[in-house]
Design an enzyme around this catalytic site. Structure first.
Site, PDB file in Angstrom:
ATOM      1  N   ASP A 196       0.854  -1.195   0.000  1.00 24.89           N
ATOM      2  CA  ASP A 196       0.000   0.000   0.000  1.00 24.89           C
ATOM      3  C   ASP A 196       0.891   1.246   0.000  1.00 24.89           C
ATOM      4  OD1 ASP A 196      -2.296   1.803   0.441  1.00 24.89           O
ATOM      5  OD2 ASP A 196      -3.347  -0.016   1.015  1.00 24.89           O
ATOM      6  N   HIS A 234      -2.747   3.155  -4.546  1.00 26.15           N
ATOM      7  CA  HIS A 234      -2.164   2.689  -3.283  1.00 26.15           C
ATOM      8  C   HIS A 234      -0.781   2.074  -3.507  1.00 26.15           C
ATOM      9  CE1 HIS A 234      -5.566   3.570  -0.695  1.00 26.15           C
ATOM     10  NE2 HIS A 234      -6.382   3.063  -1.600  1.00 26.15           N
ATOM     11  N   GLU A 256      -9.749   3.085  -5.368  1.00 29.43           N
ATOM     12  CA  GLU A 256      -9.234   4.414  -5.055  1.00 29.43           C
ATOM     13  C   GLU A 256      -7.983   4.781  -5.861  1.00 29.43           C
ATOM     14  OE1 GLU A 256     -10.841   4.724  -0.496  1.00 29.43           O
ATOM     15  OE2 GLU A 256      -8.924   3.727  -0.769  1.00 29.43           O
TER      16      GLU A 256
END
Ligand code: ACM
Ligand code: ZN
Length: 487
Positions: free
Chosen positions: A126, A193, A257
């Site tokens: 991440d 990420h 995202e």
């Protein structure tokens, strides 16, 4: 434990007279070809315990039921017939924002095995760190595995934080899981990420700028550039190492995202879009996801992605979608079109949010076959998964407090068709707590599970005041959901 207190509740229970006190003998096991691999029956009588099962997995589940039944010594005689509702019963641990020791992870796995979970989704890469040992890309560990400090709302430290799991440790966990009929699903996040990867190898981003491993929670704009062959070389290289370590069917490649700001400004991405005749930058993400998926499929793997990946409208049909927050309402049509889905609903299954927001009852009440799915397509919902994200959870005790007993409510839904009443289920959880404590897991105390409305409001305010993040607030209050509905 009373047979009716077992979580998840077995499908069929018939009580018979008398009790049996286990004495280490009198256990008979038979494999029945007519049963499914994960199906079993148990017959407990004065003479002992008879297990019939379709295979080793069924025997394992029978023994887990016995472990609960015999936790207080004598067992009520009965006949149990049992099999799971869903094939995929998952739990996720975020080992990026904060790491857990191998022993802690094993303790959590032991508790999950008791609840008959069978997939461990391990979130290992991440923005805030890279947690897999790698040989091909040493900077991922030398640079990407460490961040300068941690600044996650109320959890703050000015000290460097980091590390990674060695290949031997990973193999040890995979083996530990296999012994419990749990498959490990590694997650390598793409294309968003990825700050830790980009900090290690800046050529992976559109700008090539040197960035740092992130120290805060959030969504970041520097993501992988899908328009350079070197990015795919890297993805393939990492996937080669990952697939060597994790022998299971599934590999998770993220997809959530991923803001497209950098792609819109990138000359390579703009010409790639044109060259491929793509509609928009969501489809450019689809192009990247599908290339990674094809590579994994060539190695016999099935890919899982978060639900945002549906926005491209071009996801490969074999891909499994993990529904965590379906703002664009794309999941039901995906399943109705023959696609497969795992459900991890943010409002019910995100165990990192306080009990005040997500009480035990609320987790228990969730129905994973969500509205809009046609009855004839229900089998596309292959299961459920409860994640524990660890931005605000920096120690194992806190993690157990957040996850237990809510993970038991997820187990109940994952395995059984029975929908218990809230009070009845809380009573069952009380019985479970002692067994969990013996494993080394300390659940939240009974008073915390279903707080009063006043207490709930207090917890919500406290949580957001401590970890303020506008998007989280909006998501939780359903503002983003409402917006999506209006569109
Ligand atoms: C997620 O919670 N961003 C999958
Ligand atoms: Zn680019």
């Amino acid at each position: 434990m009373n047979v009716y207190d077992i979580i998840p509740r077995p499908w069929e229970i018939t009580l018979t007279d008398g009790y049996y006190v286990p004495d280490g003998e009198g256990l008979y096991i038979k494999i029945k070809d007519t049963m499914r691999e994960d199906e079993y029956s148990l017959e407990i009588s004065e003479k002992g315990v008879k297990i019939k099962a379709g295979g080793e997995q069924g025997i394992f589940y029978a023994k887990k039921t016995l472990e609960l039944l015999s936790s207080e010594g004598k067992m009520q005689n009965c006949v149990i017939k049992d099999k799971p509702r869903f094939a995929y019963r998952g739990f996720m641990i975020d080992s990026v924002r904060h790491m857990q020791t191998v022993e802690e992870i094993k303790t959590y796995i032991e508790a999950a095995a008791l609840l008959k979970f069978n997939y461990f989704h391990w979130h290992l890469t991440d923005d805030q760190g890279w947690r897999i040992e790698t040989e091909k890309y040493p900077l991922l560990n030398m640079v990407g595995s460490y961040r300068k400090s941690s600044d996650f709302g109320s959890v703050h430290t000015g000290e460097q934080y980091g590390g990674f799991y060695t290949k031997d440790e990973i193999r040890d966990i995979v083996r530990f899981c296999r012994e419990r009929f749990i498959t490990v699903v590694p997650e390598f996040e793409l294309p968003g990420h990825c700050s830790a990867a980009i900090a290690s190898y800046p050529y992976l981003s559109c700008t090539g700028e040197q960035i740092e491993v992130e120290t805060r929670q959030g969504v970041y704009r520097n993501i992988l550039c899908p328009s350079k062959e070197t990015t795919f070389e890297f993805i393939r290289g990492v996937l080669d190492e990952i697939t060597e370590l994790f022998p299971g069917e599934y590999v998770h490649i993220g997809g959530d995202e991923a803001p497209k700001d950098r792609w819109k400004e990138c000359p390579h991405c703009r010409s790639k879009l044109e060259e491929l005749g793509l509609r928009d930058f969501e489809q450019l993400q689809g192009f990247l996801t599908n290339r990674a998926a094809l590579y994994l499929e060539s190695k016999g793997k099935t890919v899982i992605v978060w639900n945002e990946s549906l926005k491209s409208g071009m996801l490969r049909k074999k891909t499994v979608v993990q529904n965590w927050m379906d703002k664009d309402k794309l999941c039901a049509p995906w399943v109705n079109g023959g696609g497969k889905m795992i459900v991890s609903d943010f409002y019910h299954y995100y165990l990192d949010y306080p009990y005040g927001m997500t009480p035990l009852n609320k987790t228990l009440s969730f129905e994973p076959v969500i509205k809009g799915i046609k009855p004839e397509c229900e089998s596309g919902v292959i299961g459920v998964e409860a994640p524990i994200w660890t931005e605000y959870i920096d120690n194992f005790e806190h993690m157990c407090y957040m996850c237990f007993p809510r993970l038991a409510a997820v187990a109940q839904t994952a395995w059984s068709h029975e929908k218990p009443k809230a009070d009845d289920f809380a009573a069952r959880c009380k019985s479970l707590c002692g067994v969990l404590e013996n494993i080394g897991v300390s659940p939240a105390s009974y008073e915390e599970w279903n707080p009063s409305p006043l207490k709930r409001a207090g917890q919500v305010v406290k949580f957001f005041a401590g970890n303020i993040n506008g998007d989280d607030v909006k998501n939780f209050l359903g503002i983003n959901k409402k917006k999506a509905k209006e569109q």
